[in-house]
Scaffold this motif. Structure first.
Motif, short mmCIF file in Angstrom:
data_model
loop_
_atom_site.label_atom_id
_atom_site.label_comp_id
_atom_site.label_asym_id
_atom_site.label_seq_id
_atom_site.Cartn_x
_atom_site.Cartn_y
_atom_site.Cartn_z
N THR A 16 12.24 -10.18 -60.38
CA THR A 16 13.10 -9.80 -59.26
C THR A 16 14.46 -10.50 -59.32
O THR A 16 15.49 -9.88 -59.12
CB THR A 16 12.39 -10.09 -57.92
N TRP A 17 14.47 -11.82 -59.62
CA TRP A 17 15.80 -12.42 -59.65
C TRP A 17 16.57 -12.00 -60.90
O TRP A 17 17.79 -11.91 -60.87
CB TRP A 17 15.75 -13.93 -59.47
N THR A 18 15.85 -11.72 -61.99
CA THR A 18 16.53 -11.39 -63.24
C THR A 18 17.06 -9.96 -63.24
O THR A 18 18.19 -9.71 -63.66
CB THR A 18 15.56 -11.57 -64.42
N SER A 19 16.23 -9.03 -62.79
CA SER A 19 16.60 -7.62 -62.91
C SER A 19 16.88 -6.97 -61.56
O SER A 19 17.40 -5.86 -61.51
CB SER A 19 15.47 -6.84 -63.59
N GLY A 20 16.54 -7.65 -60.47
CA GLY A 20 16.71 -7.05 -59.14
C GLY A 20 15.45 -6.38 -58.61
O GLY A 20 15.39 -6.02 -57.45
N TYR A 21 14.45 -6.21 -59.47
CA TYR A 21 13.22 -5.51 -59.06
C TYR A 21 11.98 -6.28 -59.52
O TYR A 21 11.99 -6.88 -60.58
CB TYR A 21 13.15 -4.13 -59.71
N PRO A 22 10.90 -6.16 -58.75
CA PRO A 22 9.61 -6.59 -59.30
C PRO A 22 9.19 -5.60 -60.39
O PRO A 22 9.78 -4.52 -60.49
CB PRO A 22 8.67 -6.51 -58.09
#
Ligand SMILES: [Zn+2]
Lengths: 424, 558
Positions: free
Chosen positions: A305-311
């Motif tokens: 989530t922090w890396t790509s914006g999504y789980p």
């Protein structure tokens, strides 16, 4: 590596379930075997005491060097358009390396527990929720409502550490805490018996009926009068008295384990749970507490989530992250022929084996997996035993370092993923 | 490698340089004095006509930690609309209000920012904050450890522990969470909410600890000062967003009895109760008090009209505001008897009376506060607006006619309640450089950043002097980070890892005996695991921890 010296480790963090108990004592003998000697549970014993078989990287079942295996994996990924990285049994540092490679090769990502995790995630994305964390529970809970689970099959030490703890910050008599189990049949409620021998309230129903029972409880808490006298075998008067107890409690906690809610409309049921918690907060304090967690699922989702914006479930095929809770499931992508190579990752658990596929298959996993049927198999060390790492607890606010308890000749997942990325 | 930045117009308020044409030399990541004539200059950038400033510093922006990640997790719709493709250099990402970590680093750098500080690093969640900031490339970062509603501290106040003991605990927290400042959010109020209190005024007691916010503010501001921590206590005051809260804010200025305080997102705390709708601007009174009280600094927390998400440790106020969520969802958490959080998506609309007045109040505060060394440019990202709207905000401050054009589009009742269009002030480039560079570095305690003197880290931003200040500030010509060219024409050309800035005040390590006992008795993690190590922050070759100088133990001097 044999013949290292024996040693004892205090305060070891156990990644076997979402509680991440960090008070476990472990002894290592001179052959590097580990033994849980204090503060263990069935899950930590299985995890730490597993004998690791000697194994080597292989291509098509034939032993090869690590470099050959990595080059072969890079070859496969170079020639694919829609690789799928699934399993994803790893921790934060491993997932960092997975995300880096996935971004580069345009992979889709799915975690082996995603069906369960999504029952919670979709509630957060749809309505949000009001939840708490383990230390709050340990020090504040006066009424624990357990819905559709025994909890201890997933988090064996939950009651010991967070409900029947002797001392609490606010001088509560913890042995007077009340426990109610709602839903499920033949649930083992022994962990809910207080140290004084007070038995929990148990309101059983078939799991399939849980959605209507929880909806009824929410309606009662919201002040609605039900015409029925019974819901799925539970007397409405029992639900009404439960509602009164929740309203009288100063800090009730309502808990569930998403993987136990293996029913149609699980999200709606969780949404009704979190909805009744919000209703209770109009006057008193109450919090939800999703429990369970395994195979690094919350660590993988947080990192993603922090890396790509999504789980996860996500996909990098179009050069930017995309998210689809349904379409990007490994099963769907494989069934629809939308994956042309599978990378299966499971560093903690050799029993989490990949699905049978007829596309190239790379298995990067626990040494005991052997992986003879894989095109490429690369055994890796285990975070929390053979190498350090970082892991999130199921309550999401706390993350802990994982320790290294012995030397391993195997590379870590992070090292393997970085090597593949470099070889592309 | 010796680099010459030749002939730019330099704005370096730390050295009172206001638009002077001069050369700057860089060697090994640092600014150096003019080399001898026989030394070879490896590379020269001709900056004739360009504007040169130190890299900008965002002293309050929510870029890493639990609540930011909750915001990301709960807003896939925000992310879908704003994807970032990966390139040969950069990782992919997405997000408008709550961008992914890599995207955050690139966007800051592309705007000429070279450092950003997470203001609400909850100690129990510090590891996550540092993990996320560790995956935020190029820029430097750091965090303010959020205490004041934690059980250990409130117990100390109840027990009337002496100030030295409190100082030791505060210092221990800064070490354990690798912080550069201390923040307090709704002092004592996050805890009070867990005991079912729904509001807490400055002199109202937490029902369990029998401690007031005023006592929390006094103990913490004094601790920070006496420990020699450069950054004053960072205060998110009580009663955020409540009409009439300007009185609480004015009283809060006096609560520290002279110890320095930084009042954050003061716009959200400057509301009166005049008018038909019982909501009015308190900007004039707040600015007057700011101008008078030299021990107070503030960042504004400007709101701008668009979809965003509010993320705060203030679970008490966020719970109260959750009915205003748009889209209608929110996450409220109690966290580890240590802190809390509330994440509520929000859409500010210029035709909405309250939102329009909030916009005006923020700008009124900017324009009525005299001292840019004590006034800081923030939107409280993402609470008032995403940080990517800073260039627009700078134009609002520098361009009166642009500001007045915007003003005339607002809700008419809000226009009638605001004095904004009668204020003539326009910020100068020098003042912008103070607010976003020299002042911010001084406030945070970054001794070698925010200025262009010899010895400073070579974090430098070069702009074209465009009269449209929004265009100017959104796309610098060059950005250097530690002497390396990282951005050219507003595009990342090299990816580096920034440093994590901390301070490490001295304290009596003997207190760990009691803290360990406390953790073993009450907590669900051990004291050792609560601490974040420097090795963890530098994991995988990321930028390491930099320890900025502390001023040593200071006696009560005020
Ligand atoms: Zn803030």
């Amino acid at each position: 590596m044999a013949n290292s010296s024996a040693s004892t480790f205090e305060a070891v963090t156990c990644p076997a379930c979402g509680l991440l108990c960090d008070d476990v004592r472990i002894e290592r003998d001179s052959t590097d075997r580990l033994k849980v000697v204090d503060k263990g549970c069935a899950m930590s014993v299985t995890f730490f005491e597993r004998a690791v078989q000697k194994t080597s990287p292989s291509i098509g079942g034939k032993a090869v060097s690590l470099t050959e295996a990595i080059n072969k994996a890079a070859d496969i990924l170079r020639s694919t358009n829609q690789p799928l990285f699934a399993g994803l049994g790893t921790e934060v540092q491993g997932m960092r390396s997975v995300l880096s490679l996935a971004d580069k090769v345009g992979a889709a990502l799915d975690h082996m527990n995603a069906d369960n995790s999504f029952r919670n995630t979709l509630v957060v994305q749809n309505s949000g929720w009001q939840v708490t964390t383990l230390t709050e529970v340990r020090n504040r809970v006066d009424l624990l409502l357990v819905i559709g689970s025994d909890i201890v099959s997933h988090n064996p030490r939950f009651f010991e550490r967070n409900v029947w703890n002797k001392e609490s910050m606010f001088d509560q008599d913890t042995s007077a805490r009340e426990v109610v189990y709602l839903g499920g049949q033949n649930i083992d409620t022994s962990a809910g018996v207080s140290p004084k021998g007070v038995k929990p309230t148990v309101l059983p129903c078939d799991l399939e009926s849980l959605p209507e029972v929880v909806a009824a409880l929410r309606a009662i808490i919201s002040g609605k009068t039900l015409i029925a006298t019974e819901v799925a075998g539970i007397k409405v008067s029992d639900l009404e008295s439960l509602s009164e107890r929740l309203k009288a409690a100063k800090y009730s906690v309502v808990t569930w384990v998403s993987s136990d809610l293996n029913i149609a409309h699980a999200e709606l049921t969780i949404q009704n749970i979190t909805g009744l918690v919000i209703k209770l907060n109009a006057k008193t304090r109450s919090s939800g507490l999703p429990l369970g967690g395994s195979e690094g699922d919350s660590s993988v989702n947080q990192t993603s989530t922090w890396t790509s914006g999504y789980p996860v479930r996500s996909r990098f095929a179009r050069k930017h992250p995309e998210y689809d809770p349904h379409h990007f499931s490994a099963a769907q992508l494989l069934n629809n022929g939308e994956a042309d190579a599978l990378v299966w990752i499971s560093e903690f658990n050799p029993d989490k084996t990949p699905p049978n596929v007829n596309i190239p298959k790379i298995v990067i996993g626990h040494a005991n997996m052997q992986g003879n049927d894989a095109d490429v198999f690369i055994p890796v060390s285990t975070s929390g035993i053979d190498n350090t790492g970082t892991m999130f607890r199921i309550d999401s606010s706390v993350s802990l370092p994982l320790g290294k308890l012995r030397e391993s000749a195997l590379p870590s997942l992070g090292e393997v993923m970085a090597a593949i990325e470099a070889a592309l | 490698m010796l680099i010459k930045l030749s002939g730019g117009k330099v704005y370096d308020p730390a050295h009172q340089i206001d638009g002077k044409v001069m050369d700057i030399y860089i060697r090994d990541g640092r600014i150096v004095s003019r080399p001898r004539d026989d030394e070879t200059i490896d590379q020269t950038y001709n900056l004739n006509g360009k504007v040169v400033m130190a890299g900008a510093i965002d002293m309050h922006t929510h870029i890493g930690g639990g609540k930011v990640n909750i915001a990301r997790m709960m807003l896939p719709e925000d992310h879908r609309a704003d994807p970032n493709e990966h390139s040969d250099l950069c990782r992919s990402g997405c997000g408008h209000a709550a961008p992914s970590s890599f995207t955050t680093g690139y966007r800051y750098a592309e705007m000429g920012y070279t450092a950003a500080f997470e203001p609400a690093l909850s100690p129990v969640n510090a590891r996550q904050s540092h993990l996320e900031m560790g995956d935020t490339p190029i820029i430097d970062k750091g965090g303010y450890a959020m205490i004041g509603s934690d059980d250990y501290f409130l117990r100390m106040l109840t027990a009337k522990k002496d100030q030295n003991a409190i100082n030791d605990y505060v210092a221990w927290i800064m070490h354990a969470s690798q912080a550069i400042g201390i923040k307090v959010v709704n002092p004592g109020g996050i805890s009070a909410f867990k005991f079912n209190q729904r509001a807490l005024d400055l002199d109202e007691k937490n029902v369990h600890y029998q401690v007031t916010p005023r006592e929390v503010l006094k103990a913490l501001s004094r601790a920070v000062h006496e420990l020699g921590v450069p950054h004053p206590l960072h205060v998110h005051a009580n009663n955020l967003g409540v009409p009439g809260n300007m009185d609480t804010t004015l009283k809060t200025m006096g609560a520290s009895e002279g110890y320095p305080l930084h009042l954050t997102h003061i716009q959200f705390h400057s509301y009166g109760t005049e008018g038909d709708r019982k909501f009015s601007s308190g900007a004039a009174q707040i600015a007057e008090a700011m101008n008078k009280n030299k021990h107070i600094s503030a960042d504004v927390g400007q709101i701008l009209f668009n979809q965003t998400v509010t993320a705060s440790g203030d679970n008490m106020r966020q719970f109260a505001n959750s009915s205003l969520a748009s889209p209608n969802k929110s996450v409220i958490m109690d966290i580890e008897c240590d802190s809390g959080c509330g994440v509520v998506p929000f859409k500010y609309k210029d035709k909405n009376f309250v939102n329009a007045l909030q916009w005006s109040i923020g700008l009124e505060i900017f324009l009525l506060c005299d001292d840019p060394w004590r006034t800081f440019l923030t939107t409280d990202h993402p609470n008032g607006a995403p940080f990517t709207s800073y260039p627009h905000l700078i134009r609002l401050l520098m361009d009166k006619s642009f500001r007045n054009d915007m003003f005339t589009k607002l809700n008419l009742d809000a226009q009638a309640m605001s004095t904004l269009n009668s204020i003539d002030r326009e910020y100068s480039l020098y003042e912008i450089a103070i607010m976003t560079r020299a002042g911010a570095a001084r406030l945070v305690g970054l001794h070698d950043r925010g200025h262009l003197g010899v010895g400073a880290g070579a974090d430098i931003t070069v702009y074209s002097d465009n009269p449209d200040r929004e265009k100017m500030f959104e796309k610098p010509d060059y950005v250097f980070k530690d002497g390396e060219l990282v951005v050219k024409d507003g595009q990342v050309v090299k990816v580096t890892w920034g440093h994590t800035h901390t301070v490490k005040p001295e304290f009596d390590r003997g207190i760990e005996k009691d803290i360990k006992q406390y953790f073993d008795t009450y907590h669900t993690m051990s004291m050792e695991n609560f601490k974040v190590s420097s090795d963890e922050i530098a994991e995988g070759g990321r930028g390491g921890v930099v320890v900025q100088a502390c001023e040593g133990r200071r006696e009560k001097s005020l």
